[in-house]
Design an enzyme around this catalytic site. Structure first.
Site, PDB file in Angstrom:
ATOM      1  N   ASN A 175      -1.761   6.939  -2.302  1.00 24.33           N
ATOM      2  CA  ASN A 175      -2.977   7.005  -1.713  1.00 24.33           C
ATOM      3  C   ASN A 175      -3.884   5.671  -2.170  1.00 24.33           C
ATOM      4  OD1 ASN A 175      -4.890   7.315   0.278  1.00 24.33           O
ATOM      5  ND2 ASN A 175      -6.116   8.741  -0.707  1.00 24.33           N
ATOM      6  N   ASN A 176      -3.059   4.653  -2.878  1.00 29.71           N
ATOM      7  CA  ASN A 176      -3.775   3.411  -3.323  1.00 29.71           C
ATOM      8  C   ASN A 176      -2.855   2.427  -3.249  1.00 29.71           C
ATOM      9  OD1 ASN A 176      -5.304   2.184  -5.130  1.00 29.71           O
ATOM     10  ND2 ASN A 176      -4.575   3.194  -6.934  1.00 29.71           N
ATOM     11  N   HIS A 222       0.750  -1.138   0.092  1.00 23.19           N
ATOM     12  CA  HIS A 222      -0.157   0.174  -0.058  1.00 23.19           C
ATOM     13  C   HIS A 222       0.997   1.161  -0.056  1.00 23.19           C
ATOM     14  CE1 HIS A 222      -3.625   2.317   0.751  1.00 23.19           C
ATOM     15  NE2 HIS A 222      -2.593   3.285   1.206  1.00 23.19           N
ATOM     16  N   CYS A 223       0.813   2.076  -0.976  1.00 22.94           N
ATOM     17  CA  CYS A 223       1.564   3.373  -1.112  1.00 22.94           C
ATOM     18  C   CYS A 223       1.059   4.510  -0.729  1.00 22.94           C
ATOM     19  CB  CYS A 223       2.220   3.434  -2.661  1.00 22.94           C
ATOM     20  SG  CYS A 223       3.393   4.679  -2.853  1.00 22.94           S
ATOM     21  N   PRO A 224       1.435   5.044   0.454  1.00 26.04           N
ATOM     22  CA  PRO A 224       0.693   6.362   1.058  1.00 26.04           C
ATOM     23  C   PRO A 224       0.969   7.487   0.025  1.00 26.04           C
ATOM     24  CG  PRO A 224       2.437   5.793   2.484  1.00 26.04           C
ATOM     25  CD  PRO A 224       2.310   4.541   1.346  1.00 26.04           C
TER      26      PRO A 224
END
Ligand SMILES: [Zn+2]
Ligand SMILES: [Zn+2]
Length: 366
Positions: free
Chosen positions: A198-199, A193-195
């Site tokens: 945001n996805n 999950h890549c902040p």
């Protein structure tokens, strides 16, 4: 069993056991009062075992183990971390957009005019082409990486190839699928999950994520190299601000100095940090692994090694084939049209069915 009916069933079971416990207490007091000592200790043991059963019936099932209990204990902390990460995702996306825009504005206002006024024609053409190509690639891949769904297992289809059941979604999990606690859904070929996006990074946006990292790193390297002379000039100029008498710079000149320093420091730091991350993901892609699988495979390899066996990754199709699969390269011209130019083609496969290489290359040593 559905969630709603499950807790009602648990409650009625607990109530039945509680009633039985009360009956046992009543029997012990009124039934045969004044009995011998061994009888009392036997009853106490029975009461103790029923109390334990009553307590366990509230949370125990065949899947319960120490991991589940730890998960339950840490659930509030996970909840806070997940929500904070979800909220920070929006902030991070705004930050990436703002910082990238500020770099582009500084380049257009202060770096490009210098290039146009002092460089030879062939260098001007090179800077205009290279700079704009990198800008288009970064914007395109960032937009696609944030807005493209990573892919989720279908909820309406039951007969899909699955390796387990997700405890949170209560749906079958196809191979390479993992549950994202921040998005609260299972993700096909989940990487992480890549902040900053945001996805989640999964089957359908893995290429966009990697291309964004790659072109952003190249863009930062390009910016820091092309603004290096201007940065040294601005640095010396800022040092002279504190001389007496102070130099006579206009407001535009001082703004240009500070902006160029900001540009160089930002792009150089991002080039180093993001470059490292891109390199790490490039290594993983060459091995045919996702970030999640890296941990799982390492554990599995260690376990098999202890038993004298060798682990082979079933999704590794060879270094070059892994890259071709990621970029969707089916013929030579695709290296140009699908890798070096913006392309919206879908990845090969649906993320549910996976062609395991060990069936083609001989059996695994398991
Ligand atoms: Zn799930
Ligand atoms: Zn996620």
């Amino acid at each position: 069993m559905r969630m709603g009916s499950s807790w009602r069933w648990q409650l009625s079971r607990a109530m039945r056991l509680a009633l039985r416990w009360c009956r046992l207490c009543h029997l012990q007091r009124g039934g045969r009062g004044g009995g011998s000592k061994p009888w009392i200790s036997g009853r106490l043991l029975e009461l103790w075992s029923y109390s334990k059963l009553l307590l366990q019936s509230l949370y125990y099932n065949s899947l319960t183990n120490s991991d589940t209990l730890l998960d339950c204990a840490f659930e509030p902390i996970y909840w806070i971390v997940d929500n904070v990460t979800r909220w920070f995702g929006v902030v991070f996306v705004c930050l990436v957009t703002m910082l990238t825009s500020s770099v582009v504005i500084i380049i257009y206002l202060f770096v490009l005019p210098t290039i146009l006024s002092s460089y030879a024609v062939h260098w001007i053409v090179w800077h205009l082409c290279c700079g704009h190509w990198l800008l288009i690639m970064v914007v395109f891949h960032y937009y696609r990486a944030t807005t493209t769904s990573p892919g989720h297992p279908p909820k309406d289809k039951i007969h899909i190839p699955s390796v387990s059941i997700c405890k949170k979604c209560i749906t079958p999990k196809p191979p390479r699928t993992h549950h994202c606690s921040i998005c609260n859904i299972c993700v096909l070929k989940m990487d992480h999950h890549c902040p900053w996006l945001n996805n989640c990074v999964g089957h359908f946006n893995h290429r966009y994520f990697f291309s964004f990292c790659l072109y952003m790193t190249l863009g930062c390297i390009y910016c820091s190299i092309s603004s290096r002379d201007l940065f040294l000039e601005a640095y010396n100029a800022i040092e002279s601000y504190y001389q007496t008498p102070p130099p006579d710079y206009t407001f535009r000149e001082t703004t240009a100095h500070k902006s160029v320093i900001f540009l160089w420091v930002l792009t150089s730091s991002v080039a180093v940090a993001l470059g490292g991350l891109t390199l790490w993901h490039a290594i993983l892609i060459s091995r045919g692994e996702t970030s999640v699988e890296r941990h799982i495979n390492r554990k599995e390899a260690r376990r098999l090694k202890e038993n004298g066996k060798v682990f082979r990754n079933p999704y590794h199709s060879g270094k070059m084939n892994n890259w071709k699969l990621l970029f969707g390269v089916e013929k030579r011209s695709h290296w140009f049209t699908r890798v070096l130019l913006p392309s919206s083609h879908l990845p090969s496969g649906d993320g549910i069915m996976w062609d395991c290489t060990f069936t083609r290359r001989g059996p695994m040593a398991i």
